[in-house]
Design a protein around this motif. Structure first.
Motif, short mmCIF file in Angstrom:
data_model
loop_
_atom_site.label_atom_id
_atom_site.label_comp_id
_atom_site.label_asym_id
_atom_site.label_seq_id
_atom_site.Cartn_x
_atom_site.Cartn_y
_atom_site.Cartn_z
N PRO A 1 -37.26 -51.89 14.93
CA PRO A 1 -36.05 -51.65 14.14
C PRO A 1 -34.79 -51.83 14.98
O PRO A 1 -34.73 -51.45 16.15
CB PRO A 1 -36.20 -50.19 13.69
CG PRO A 1 -37.69 -49.96 13.69
CD PRO A 1 -38.20 -50.75 14.86
N GLU B 1 -40.33 -50.04 6.34
CA GLU B 1 -39.86 -49.73 7.69
C GLU B 1 -38.61 -50.50 8.07
O GLU B 1 -38.10 -50.34 9.18
CB GLU B 1 -40.98 -50.02 8.69
CG GLU B 1 -42.29 -49.31 8.41
CD GLU B 1 -42.13 -47.80 8.34
OE1 GLU B 1 -41.38 -47.27 9.20
OE2 GLU B 1 -42.71 -47.16 7.45
N ARG C 1 -34.92 -50.89 7.97
CA ARG C 1 -33.80 -50.02 7.66
C ARG C 1 -32.48 -50.76 7.52
O ARG C 1 -31.52 -50.22 6.97
CB ARG C 1 -33.66 -48.96 8.77
CG ARG C 1 -34.92 -48.12 8.97
CD ARG C 1 -35.24 -47.28 7.77
NE ARG C 1 -36.55 -46.63 7.89
CZ ARG C 1 -37.07 -45.84 6.95
NH1 ARG C 1 -36.39 -45.62 5.84
NH2 ARG C 1 -38.25 -45.28 7.13
N CYS C 2 -32.41 -51.98 8.01
CA CYS C 2 -31.15 -52.71 7.91
C CYS C 2 -30.95 -53.20 6.48
O CYS C 2 -31.90 -53.30 5.70
CB CYS C 2 -31.14 -53.89 8.89
SG CYS C 2 -32.31 -55.20 8.50
N PRO D 1 -35.67 -49.74 2.00
CA PRO D 1 -34.73 -48.62 1.89
C PRO D 1 -33.33 -49.03 1.45
O PRO D 1 -32.63 -48.26 0.80
CB PRO D 1 -34.71 -48.03 3.31
CG PRO D 1 -36.02 -48.44 3.91
CD PRO D 1 -36.31 -49.79 3.34
N ASP D 2 -32.91 -50.26 1.82
CA ASP D 2 -31.54 -50.69 1.53
C ASP D 2 -31.57 -52.18 1.17
O ASP D 2 -31.48 -53.03 2.06
CB ASP D 2 -30.65 -50.45 2.74
CG ASP D 2 -29.19 -50.84 2.51
OD1 ASP D 2 -28.85 -51.23 1.37
OD2 ASP D 2 -28.39 -50.77 3.47
#
Length: 284
Positions: free
Chosen positions: A120, A224, A226-227, A250-251
């Protein structure tokens, strides 16, 4: 001899952006890692890169594709494609490039996901066109990839590149490719061998990539990442698939181009470049 499935490979990398080729990186310039779909190579991104002013584009050849070789009998685990991306990112970071953004198509998009999930923070953000990612099978479901057998039968050699170009331009899906993309694919996708030219990405190797796709853990890796992610889709089949993929990140936001197919980056580089420029503008 047993081949290490995660053996370290030094991928071939091509600096594509004509605005910066042969010069030092400009202050404030974005550095992008571009990853191609199965069976292709990094230089098919050239027509897109020419339409990305201010972006320092570095396109890699994934192992077994283009100028990046692999040993005979290699079984192409997809996690190793993520390793290829990380090797490129490490080299760019060592030379003062950063932050990095990732641009990928199909298998290349999946490779970017695997790389960012494994480490990450490697990328500031990702632009992913139809990443090859599938949810785990339901209980009792047997999965298969319909591309395996046709790929094994693909013609591996031609008299010369001109014959190859004529052949590809006469039948789908490559008859719909942008002429510059097709020219780049043929020019850099073959190697001279005796009295003919042969595909650098051998059909049996490409078929093995499709076999390995059935056990690739790209879908799980998305959680996994996250960016920020822009997930780009063409015409959708089956309905709702890319909505579900977007939900795994997530985004992420979903961008739709219903008049483009899975080969959108190869058929419409000007449209793809416009999407990428818009995405990059969001980062500023």
């Amino acid at each position: 001899m047993k081949i290490d499935p995660r053996a370290k490979v030094l991928p071939a990398v091509h600096r594509l952006s004509s605005a910066v080729a042969g010069t030092d990186r400009a202050q404030g310039e974005v550095t992008a890692v571009l990853a191609h779909a199965t069976g292709f190579h990094g230089r098919v991104w050239e027509p897109t890169a020419r339409r990305l002013p201010g972006v320092d584009c570095h396109a890699l050849d994934l192992r077994g594709h283009g100028d990046t070789p692999v040993p005979e009998g290699y079984d192409f685990p997809w996690a190793a494609f993520g390793d290829d991306v990380l090797a490129v990112a490490d080299d760019l970071a060592a030379r003062g490039h950063g932050p990095l953004v990732g641009i990928g198509h199909s298998c290349g998009a999946a490779a970017l996901v695997l790389a960012e999930a494994a480490r990450p923070g490697t990328f500031d953000s990702l632009w992913l066109y139809e990443p090859a990612a599938f949810p785990p099978p339901a209980a009792g479901e047997v999965q298969s990839n319909p591309l395996v057998e046709p790929t094994k039968r693909r013609r591996p050699a031609f008299a010369d590149r001109a014959e190859a170009a004529r052949n590809y331009a006469s039948k789908p899906p490559m008859d719909a490719f942008d002429p510059e993309v097709l020219a780049a694919y043929v020019e850099h996708g073959f190697v001279a061998e005796g009295d003919h030219v042969r595909l650098k990405c051998r059909p049996l190797n490409e078929a093995q990539v499709y076999v390995s796709s059935l056990v690739a853990e790209v879908y799980a890796a998305m959680a996994e990442v996250r960016c920020p992610v822009v997930l780009v889709q063409g015409v959708e089949s089956p309905s709702g698939r890319f909505d579900r993929l977007a939900e795994q990140f997530p985004d992420a936001r979903l961008e739709s181009h219903p008049d483009l197919g899975h080969f959108g980056p190869l058929t419409h580089p000007e449209r793809i470049a416009a999407s990428i420029r818009s995405w990059l503008a969001e980062r500023t």
